[in-house]
Design a protein around this motif. Structure first.
Motif, short mmCIF file in Angstrom:
data_model
loop_
_atom_site.label_atom_id
_atom_site.label_comp_id
_atom_site.label_asym_id
_atom_site.label_seq_id
_atom_site.Cartn_x
_atom_site.Cartn_y
_atom_site.Cartn_z
N TYR A 146 0.81 -1.22 0.00
CA TYR A 146 0.00 0.00 0.00
C TYR A 146 0.85 1.27 0.00
CZ TYR A 146 -3.26 -3.52 1.75
OH TYR A 146 -4.01 -4.65 1.91
N ARG A 147 2.14 1.13 -0.02
CA ARG A 147 3.01 2.29 0.17
C ARG A 147 2.94 3.25 -1.02
NH1 ARG A 147 8.48 0.14 1.77
NH2 ARG A 147 7.21 -0.58 3.52
N LYS A 148 2.93 2.72 -2.22
CA LYS A 148 2.92 3.59 -3.40
C LYS A 148 1.65 4.43 -3.49
CE LYS A 148 6.02 0.82 -6.29
NZ LYS A 148 6.16 0.08 -7.58
N ILE A 149 0.51 3.78 -3.28
CA ILE A 149 -0.76 4.50 -3.39
C ILE A 149 -0.87 5.55 -2.29
CG2 ILE A 149 -1.95 2.70 -2.08
CD1 ILE A 149 -3.43 4.92 -4.84
N ALA A 210 -5.83 4.36 7.46
CA ALA A 210 -6.48 3.16 6.95
C ALA A 210 -5.46 2.16 6.43
CB ALA A 210 -7.46 3.54 5.84
N PHE A 211 -4.47 2.61 5.69
CA PHE A 211 -3.44 1.72 5.18
C PHE A 211 -2.46 1.30 6.27
CE2 PHE A 211 -4.28 3.75 0.90
CZ PHE A 211 -4.85 2.60 0.36
N ARG A 212 -2.30 2.12 7.28
CA ARG A 212 -1.36 1.79 8.35
C ARG A 212 -1.90 0.69 9.26
NH1 ARG A 212 -0.22 6.38 12.65
NH2 ARG A 212 -2.39 5.82 13.11
N SER A 213 -3.15 0.81 9.67
CA SER A 213 -3.72 -0.13 10.63
C SER A 213 -4.88 -0.95 10.08
CB SER A 213 -4.22 0.64 11.86
OG SER A 213 -5.19 1.61 11.48
N ASP A 214 -5.12 -0.88 8.77
CA ASP A 214 -6.21 -1.63 8.15
C ASP A 214 -7.53 -1.34 8.85
OD1 ASP A 214 -7.52 -3.32 6.44
OD2 ASP A 214 -6.88 -5.16 7.43
N SER A 215 -7.83 -0.05 8.99
CA SER A 215 -9.01 0.40 9.71
C SER A 215 -10.18 0.58 8.75
CB SER A 215 -8.72 1.71 10.44
OG SER A 215 -9.88 2.23 11.04
N SER A 216 -11.26 -0.15 8.97
CA SER A 216 -12.44 -0.02 8.12
C SER A 216 -13.11 1.34 8.32
CB SER A 216 -13.44 -1.14 8.46
OG SER A 216 -12.87 -2.41 8.22
#
Length: 333
Positions: A146-149, A210-216
């Motif tokens: 997810y880093r690039k996006i 959201a990308f860091r902790s996969d938070s919905s």
């Protein structure tokens, strides 16, 4: 018939049983003969062969000594077992604590625990009285897939701020050329100082979290806010007069007044157009990544309720409301 003719009253002759020939022969052999006598042999009296006991008895009987249970020994064994179990539990607890610290250090970034994290964004000089307000590290916080996006979303926010800054200068040039465009200049300043931090807080930071902790919940909040951001980009690209935007309509209408100012405003209109196009593309890309993370609306509701209940302000407000309701019930009774 001779047995019946014998006289029973005649004195019988004394018979010595030891005078028998076989008995005399057995007794006259001496010690050597008696030593060779084996009552368990199958060959008779003179056999010297013996049968081993292990061969004679296939399953010897074994008598097990009875063990008396001592209460002290039982208590000592139980205490040793409890001590061993306690030691194993302590080892497992220490291992779990170590893993938890490792996860916290990984989530904190740069190997530091959450309590010792130092904000590093925005990168301002140390002599500046304003200190950094956020922590940001793509290498440590964001997974590789997810880093690039996420970096692209950050660059979109930077391009968003640059466009608003150029919009201020274009509106200033329009105001200098035509004094009737003062409203556009004033609103452009307001949009720059308002939409730059609001965009960072309302849609960039949520997608970062959201990308860091996969938070919905962060994903849903980002989608809700960013949808309106795309609509704002479209409005800014159109350039409705007196809305503080150097869009296509405002720039084309400036041609009759000043071609140079119109060109500058068209450049800004092109920037707004690029913002709108990139926003739509990145929105689709984030949505595709979101579908692969396994997030759902149910998880978002659960996370939201947990965060709300964990908030101290909400807890104190709930406690005060419950206390007031209880006092009102008692007063009524």
């Amino acid at each position: 018939m001779s047995g019946f003719d014998s006289n029973p009253f005649v004195q019988s002759v004394d018979v010595n049983p030891f005078q028998d020939a076989s008995i005399a022969e057995a007794t006259s052999g001496g010690l050597e003969t008696r030593d060779e006598f084996n009552p368990f042999s199958g060959d008779g009296l003179g056999s010297s062969k013996t049968i081993p006991i292990s061969a004679a008895l296939s399953q010897p009987a074994v008598l097990q000594a009875s063990v008396e249970t001592n209460p002290k020994s039982v208590a000592a064994a139980g205490a040793a077992s409890l001590a061993k179990q306690q030691e194993e539990l302590e080892k497992k607890a220490a291992e779990l604590q170590r893993k938890e610290l490792d996860l916290q250090n990984l989530a904190a970034g740069r190997g530091l625990p959450l309590s010792e994290r130092v904000n590093n964004w925005p990168p301002v000089p140390r002599i500046c009285p304003i200190k950094p307000c956020f922590y940001q590290d793509f290498e440590e916080d964001i997974p590789e897939q997810y880093r690039k996006i996420c970096i692209r979303m950050y660059y979109l926010w930077v391009f968003h701020c640059v466009t608003l800054f150029l919009n201020v200068w274009a509106c200033l040039a329009s105001f200098i050329t035509d004094s009737g465009n003062g409203v556009d200049f004033g609103l452009s300043i307001l949009w720059f100082f308002l939409f730059s931090p609001v965009a960072f807080i309302c849609w960039y930071r949520p997608v970062y979290k959201a990308f860091r902790s996969d938070s919905s919940f962060s994903f849903f909040f980002f989608f809700f806010v960013f949808f309106f951001q795309v609509a704002v980009y479209i409005i800014q690209t159109v350039g409705i007069p007196n809305w503080g935007n150097s869009g296509w309509i405002s720039s084309i209408s400036m041609i009759r007044v000043s071609v140079a100012v119109a060109v500058v405003m068209m450049v800004v209109a092109g920037f707004f157009t690029v913002n709108a196009v990139l926003a739509v593309i990145l929105l689709k890309m984030v949505h595709s990544k979101y579908r692969n993370t396994g997030a759902s609306f149910t998880k978002a509701q659960t996370e939201f309720s947990q965060e709300v209940m964990a908030n101290r302000s909400v807890q104190s407000a709930t406690a005060s409301a419950a206390t007031s309701a209880a006092q009102g019930m008692f007063q009524r009774n």
